[in-house]
Design a protein around this motif. Structure first.
Motif: not given
Length: 179
Positions: A72-79, A81-92, A94-101
């Motif tokens: 689920x983490x890999x799928x969510x990270x990939x999805x 990551x396709x959003x323009x300008x959104x930075x997604x930080x890898x994680x091990x 149960x959450x992902x950190x993102x930086x908005x455009x």
């Protein structure tokens, strides 16, 4: 192996049972001894003891849940990551950190996601080293991630509900009604 590294694990959080208050530490033996000598002795409460003994009985289920979380983490990270300008930080975790455009603030996005899509995200403006441009997103199964992606797309990209990122599709975006 390293004389200055301590790894702490909380089984309560690991199993989603935050009241357990049971964890462990892994460290170089000399460092572990110094920590042990500095800490008071704590009793293990009966609930934590039951859970610790249940771990052996349910280890296969636990391992399976970790595999599902990883997928689920890999799928969510990939999805994301396709959003323009959104930075997604890898994680091990149960959450992902993102930086908005640039130009987007997490507070109104958080409020939009909750009120319009029933999705709660953690806006990180009060966390050391971040600003309100950062969000913490709990890893969830695809049906929940879909609501998150629709809400973020609507808010970040001028209300376009016709295109959201979907993993495994060769096109950059897909109509959510045909997916």
């Amino acid at each position: 192996m390293r004389p200055n590294v301590i790894v702490l694990r909380s089984l309560g959080k690991n199993f989603g049972l935050h009241g357990i208050r049971f964890g462990y530490m892994v460290a170089n033996p000399a460092l572990a001894g110094r920590v042990r000598d500095a800490l008071p002795k704590w009793n293990l409460n009966s609930f934590a003891e039951v859970v610790v003994f249940m771990m052996r009985e349910f280890m296969n289920e636990y391992q399976d849940s970790l595999r599902r979380l990883g997928a689920d983490r890999r799928a969510m990270f990939q999805q994301l990551s396709t959003m323009p300008g959104l930075s997604v930080y890898a994680s091990q975790g149960n959450f992902l950190l993102v930086k908005l455009p640039p130009g987007h603030d997490g507070v109104p996005l958080r409020d939009h996601l909750l009120t319009e899509h029933g999705v709660y995200v953690r806006e990180c403006g009060n966390k050391l080293g971040t600003t309100s441009q950062f969000l913490r997103l709990v890893v969830r199964p695809q049906e929940d991630v879909r609501r998150l992606l629709i809400g973020m797309t609507q808010f970040l990209y001028s209300g376009s509900l016709h295109e959201i990122p979907v993993i495994g599709v060769h096109h950059r975006h897909v109509n959510p009604l045909s997916a």
